[in-house]
Design a protein around this motif. Structure first.
Motif, mmCIF file in Angstrom:
data_model
loop_
_atom_site.group_PDB
_atom_site.id
_atom_site.type_symbol
_atom_site.label_atom_id
_atom_site.label_comp_id
_atom_site.label_asym_id
_atom_site.label_seq_id
_atom_site.Cartn_x
_atom_site.Cartn_y
_atom_site.Cartn_z
ATOM 1 N N TYR A 1 84.030 49.431 -6.339
ATOM 2 C CA TYR A 1 83.481 49.816 -7.635
ATOM 3 C C TYR A 1 81.955 49.815 -7.606
ATOM 4 O O TYR A 1 81.337 49.054 -6.862
ATOM 5 N N THR A 2 81.368 50.651 -8.443
ATOM 6 C CA THR A 2 79.908 50.684 -8.560
ATOM 7 C C THR A 2 79.442 49.470 -9.360
ATOM 8 O O THR A 2 80.228 48.817 -10.045
ATOM 9 N N ARG A 3 78.161 49.215 -9.277
ATOM 10 C CA ARG A 3 77.571 48.109 -10.050
ATOM 11 C C ARG A 3 77.815 48.327 -11.543
ATOM 12 O O ARG A 3 78.126 47.382 -12.270
#
Length: 161
Positions: free
Chosen positions: A123-125
């Motif tokens: 997942y992205t930040r």
């Protein structure tokens, strides 16, 4: 099923699996579940550099003073915690986790941390920030529900002002 309902179901399942994981640890080390929760509170207080007293621990665990005294005596005998004078106010006694207990807990829980980090790595930040916000709100809602339910139990009623 709505998105909120699915989250509630998943949080319930996560809670059950988390309990099952922790139960393996407590059984292996002759602890009670409340002992483990107490140690977790003491450890977190140390990480946050916030001294934790027996009274505050009793509040967090919804325990009577007598039950808290017995709990702390068990944990001291097992070598997991110690009581020390608060350096800022020597009249106060604060709880500290012993290094050997930290090492034991770290050895057991580190693989879970590694599995979780691996699961989150896709997942992205920004996505993780949203997930963290959802979990914070779920934690706040659960804490509020627990605080509201405490007066309904005999143990909770005994410690409520």
């Amino acid at each position: 099923m709505s998105g909120a309902e699915e989250l509630i179901v998943l949080l319930r399942q996560f809670n059950v699996e988390g309990d099952r994981f922790v139960d393996v640890f407590v059984r292996a080390h002759g602890l009670h579940r409340t002992d483990m929760n107490a140690v977790a509170h003491v450890w977190r207080a140390a990480e946050e550099r916030e001294p934790l007293t027996a009274g505050e621990l009793a509040r967090r665990l919804s325990l009577s003073p007598a039950a808290t005294t017995a709990l702390l005596a068990r944990l001291e005998r097992a070598g997991h915690i110690e009581r020390r004078p608060d350096p800022a106010d020597r009249r106060r006694i604060v709880l500290h986790m012993r290094p050997s207990a930290q090492e034991l807990a770290h050895a057991f829980f580190a693989p879970l941390g590694a599995h979780l980090r691996a699961a989150f790595s896709q997942y992205t930040r920004e996505e993780l920030d949203i997930a963290a916000d959802v979990l914070k709100k779920a934690l706040q809602a659960t804490t509020q529900a627990a605080d509201e339910a405490a007066p309904l139990t005999s143990e909770g009623a005994a410690i409520r002002p």
